[in-house]
Design an enzyme around this catalytic site. Structure first.
Site, PDB file in Angstrom:
ATOM      1  N   PHE A 204      65.593  52.395  -2.496  1.00  0.00           N
ATOM      2  CA  PHE A 204      64.844  53.483  -3.118  1.00  0.00           C
ATOM      3  C   PHE A 204      65.240  53.561  -4.588  1.00  0.00           C
ATOM      4  CE2 PHE A 204      64.651  54.314   1.362  1.00  0.00           C
ATOM      5  CZ  PHE A 204      63.306  54.652   1.525  1.00  0.00           C
ATOM      6  N   LYS A 205      64.234  53.395  -5.434  1.00  0.00           N
ATOM      7  CA  LYS A 205      64.453  53.229  -6.876  1.00  0.00           C
ATOM      8  C   LYS A 205      64.433  54.589  -7.567  1.00  0.00           C
ATOM      9  CE  LYS A 205      62.827  50.336 -10.696  1.00  0.00           C
ATOM     10  NZ  LYS A 205      61.777  49.369 -11.101  1.00  0.00           N
ATOM     11  N   ILE A 206      65.561  54.924  -8.178  1.00  0.00           N
ATOM     12  CA  ILE A 206      65.789  56.253  -8.738  1.00  0.00           C
ATOM     13  C   ILE A 206      66.255  56.123 -10.188  1.00  0.00           C
ATOM     14  CG2 ILE A 206      67.177  58.352  -8.505  1.00  0.00           C
ATOM     15  CD1 ILE A 206      67.570  57.543  -5.528  1.00  0.00           C
TER      16      ILE A 206
END
Length: 409
Positions: A204-206
């Site tokens: 999950f790209k944050i």
């Protein structure tokens, strides 16, 4: 990061920010797809060759300091040291440079919506036909639900297409709210569960705001893999490593661009005064910090602009390289004693143990120390990245609002 492509290799990004002559062409890390009438994902995965020899199967082991005997071209040679991932690939290039991993993003959704016959359009149409979303009370909640369903549906299709992990962009409008980021990731993961996507295939790209870093820490403690992006300072990289982020992404070329047009950033000026490129220097420091002190994070070098950048980073866990660089590497025979390009591992866990850090760099990073250490380059570039992603997400929802309900719904 010695990894076989049979294990989750990387979180290279996939975006579709422009459309040229009926096919997508990306300008951010990732790959793009043409639009044939129908594609069997399993057939593609069986038929395309790997882009490179994996680090664990190459003739030169990951710990080897120089070029092995079996590499026939420069692409094979550099792949013995780092996981190389294509930055810009069109559908026709799958056989030459097949993607090993991908990112599903708001930019990709915009590209899909601009090409009605793309192989991913059905994933978006199915999201817009979702009765649960349609039954929500407010327009904003409907559009947000459609967005989440669409990004997960496309991510699920990508998992069938690539052998590695798929990184899912988390709405950047939440970048400064830790709890909201965590709730969103949980919501996305629940949707992935509904379509039977294994957790180990997902990142999950944050954005690497302090709130994003804190969210990554809590999510990783739950066994959820995170990918922190927009890292432009050592403080961000160190804080992300301490948080246990699975992947930390540094944009080499963007820091270089900033340095050419601005001044006043101490971290950048220190690198320049010592004769180093600021982007390459940040990757080296961050890699050495991660490996010297035993953090689990893997480092991804993005916005690599040329072969010299790549050769300067041999040994970094992942390198996202543009198609023109990959083609140049593939077309060039590997010459062990090449005077211009040296096939020598520049970064390794062994050499990291000899790198010295100051006491100021070895602190336990918190919100105040991070804010104090980030210079104008990292502040401006992080802010610009978050704003850009947020605007793209807003555009997707606005587009969905214009075309919903779709026919027969």
């Amino acid at each position: 990061m010695p990894l076989s492509l049979q294990s989750p290799p990387s979180a290279a990004t996939l975006s579709a920010s422009s459309i040229q002559k009926g096919r997508w062409k990306t300008v951010a890390a990732g790959f793009s797809l043409g639009s044939p009438p129908a594609v069997n994902f399993s057939t593609i995965r069986r038929s395309i060759p790997r882009i490179h020899a994996s680090a664990s199967s190459s003739s030169s082991s990951p710990s080897s300091p120089s070029l092995g005997a079996g590499e026939s071209n420069e692409l094979d040679a550099v792949s013995a040291f780092s996981e190389i991932v294509p930055d810009t690939v069109v559908f026709d290039d799958f056989e030459r440079f097949p993607p090993t991993a991908a990112t599903v993003s708001s930019a990709l959704l915009l590209g899909i919506c601009g090409l009605p016959d793309t192989i991913f359009r059905n994933a978006v149409d199915m999201a817009l036909a979702d009765s649960t979303c349609a039954g929500l009370d407010t327009t904003d909640s409907k559009l947000s639900c459609f967005f989440d369903k669409a990004i997960v549906n496309v991510g699920g299709d990508l998992v069938k297409l690539v052998p590695g992990r798929v990184s899912t962009e988390v709405d950047a409008r939440l970048a400064y709210d830790t709890n909201a980021i965590i709730r969103k990731v949980h919501d996305l993961l629940r949707l992935y569960n509904e379509i039977d996507v294994p957790h180990d295939r997902l990142l999950f790209k944050i954005p690497a705001t302090w709130q994003g870093i804190e969210a990554a820490k809590l999510l990783e403690s739950e066994g959820i893999q995170t990918h922190l992006t927009f890292v432009y300072s050592f403080a961000q990289a160190a804080a992300a490593a301490q948080a246990g982020a699975s992947v930390i992404q540094i944009f080499v070329g963007r820091l270089r661009d900033w340095a050419r047009n601005h001044s006043g950033d101490t971290e950048i000026e220190t690198a320049v005064k010592s004769g180093e490129d600021p982007g390459l220097a940040l990757v080296r420091r961050s890699y050495n910090y991660i490996h010297k002190y035993g953090y689990k994070s893997k480092l991804m070098a993005a916005a690599v602009r040329n072969k010299q950048d790549l050769f300067s980073l041999l040994g970094v866990d992942y390198v996202i390289a543009p198609l023109k660089v990959l083609q140049s590497l593939k077309d060039s025979p590997a010459i062990p004693d090449d005077e211009k390009y040296s096939f020598v591992r520049k970064l390794s866990p062994d050499t990291a143990t000899h790198y010295n850090f100051t006491n100021k760099e070895l602190i336990k990073w918190d919100q105040l120390s991070l804010a104090s250490a980030m210079g104008p380059a990292s502040v401006e570039l992080l802010s610009a990245g978050v704003e850009g992603y947020a605007n793209q997400a807003k555009r997707v929802e606005e587009f969905f609002g214009k075309i919903w309900p779709p026919p027969n719904v």
